[in-house]
Design an enzyme around this catalytic site. Structure first.
Site, PDB file in Angstrom:
ATOM      1  N   LYS A 219       0.819  -1.224   0.000  1.00 57.70           N
ATOM      2  CA  LYS A 219       0.000   0.000   0.000  1.00 57.70           C
ATOM      3  C   LYS A 219       0.850   1.272   0.000  1.00 57.70           C
ATOM      4  O   LYS A 219       2.051   1.241   0.274  1.00 57.70           O
ATOM      5  CB  LYS A 219      -0.964  -0.020   1.194  1.00 57.70           C
ATOM      6  CG  LYS A 219      -2.125  -1.012   0.967  1.00 57.70           C
ATOM      7  CD  LYS A 219      -3.203  -0.909   2.015  1.00 57.70           C
ATOM      8  CE  LYS A 219      -4.326  -1.902   1.690  1.00 57.70           C
ATOM      9  NZ  LYS A 219      -5.331  -1.987   2.760  1.00 57.70           N
ATOM     10  N   ARG A 253      -3.307  -9.979   5.517  1.00 57.73           N
ATOM     11  CA  ARG A 253      -3.740 -10.077   4.112  1.00 57.73           C
ATOM     12  C   ARG A 253      -2.623  -9.558   3.208  1.00 57.73           C
ATOM     13  O   ARG A 253      -2.269  -8.383   3.303  1.00 57.73           O
ATOM     14  CB  ARG A 253      -5.021  -9.233   3.962  1.00 57.73           C
ATOM     15  CG  ARG A 253      -5.659  -9.262   2.618  1.00 57.73           C
ATOM     16  CD  ARG A 253      -6.905  -8.368   2.619  1.00 57.73           C
ATOM     17  NE  ARG A 253      -7.585  -8.416   1.326  1.00 57.73           N
ATOM     18  CZ  ARG A 253      -7.257  -7.646   0.299  1.00 57.73           C
ATOM     19  NH1 ARG A 253      -6.293  -6.763   0.398  1.00 57.73           N
ATOM     20  NH2 ARG A 253      -7.921  -7.748  -0.839  1.00 57.73           N
TER      21      ARG A 253
END
Ligand code: 9MG
Length: 274
Positions: A219, A253
């Site tokens: 991210k 995740r």
């Protein structure tokens, strides 16, 4: 914790592999070939250590366009059916749409992962009617605009209060507390400082008393801090996965299975030493 027909102990951190089934994810040389490629990618992640595979047909990246219900069903359900047939992993459905939740669980999904925390129309009722756990994630705004000006009084407190309210909404809708997981929602309507405050104070979210799922893999909170393009974020992703595994996050995740599973296996070993 029971995920449909699978019991998974969350006493040690588990790794969840990300399987995006959006048109840009797998070749579009025909419906069958893209389903087959998606399943092969999932099987590889399972071999590399994934206990969960999170299947999503709607991109939730900042600025991503909306996807119709039929499109989301067409993208996800054939992959869930094929994977449920071929493997014993827990399949998680990444969706906010009630109809997709119901169809996915009927097709073999054992977890509902909703970045909108069951706030969508009919989502609470649809999830309540299944017997699988739900992951409630915090997001400020909507994917298209959420990074424009994220604002909080106290990000850790505000996220905690939001999650507590969503837990109460679940309980009121008939979802047993034993079926609830929480997620602070890294990157979803948060500045760099908000994201790292939520890493540092992740124990406050864990103190709410539910298993915690986290997703930070590749991210912008890594790219913007380290000045790395998306394909240069492996070291940052593994560092954060290791930190949160060590803090006690139950499900992590990620995109990069092998490397994350190695790091998490080291944390697991340390957890066994008295
Ligand atoms: C679908 N999706 C993308 N990022 C995510 C995150 O951080 N957590 C969860 N639960 N889902 C996510």
């Amino acid at each position: 914790m029971q995920f449909g027909k699978h019991f998974i102990s969350l006493s040690q951190p588990q790794v969840m592999g990300i399987l995006n089934v959006t048109p840009d994810s797998f070749s579009d040389g025909g419906k069958h070939s893209s389903v087959q490629q998606a399943v092969e990618h999932a099987l590889k992640m399972i071999e590399q250590g994934a206990t969960f595979i999170d299947i999503g047909g709607e991109s939730t990246r900042p600025g991503a366009p909306d996807v119709s219900l039929q499109e989301e069903l067409d993208r996800t359900i054939p992959v869930i059916e094929a994977l449920a047939d071929k493997s014993e992993c827990v399949i998680s459905i990444d969706t906010s749409k009630a109809e997709v939740m119901t169809a996915a669980v009927n097709a073999g999904a054992g977890l509902i992962n909703d970045v909108r925390a069951l706030t969508g129309e009919g989502a609470l009722e649809a999830a309540a009617q299944t017997d699988v756990p739900v992951c409630l994630m915090h997001m400020q705004g909507q994917p298209r605009t959420m990074q424009q000006n994220p604002t909080y009084d106290d990000v850790v407190k505000d996220v905690s209060v939001f999650l507590e309210h969503r837990v109460q909404a679940c309980v009121d809708a008939g979802i047993d507390e034993s079926r609830i997981l929480l997620d602070p929602g890294y990157g979803f309507g948060k500045t760099l400082e908000h994201n790292y405050a939520l890493v540092k104070y992740l124990p406050n979210i864990m103190d709410l008393g539910y298993p915690v799922l986290v997703g930070m893999s590749r991210k912008s909170m890594i790219g913007n801090l380290l000045n790395r393009n998306v394909d240069e974020r492996l070291a940052g992703s593994i560092s954060l996965a290791t930190i949160v595994a060590q803090m006690g996050a139950q499900i992590i995740r990620v995109h990069d299975l092998q490397e994350t599973a190695d790091a998490v296996n080291i944390v697991k070993m340390l957890n066994t030493i008295k």
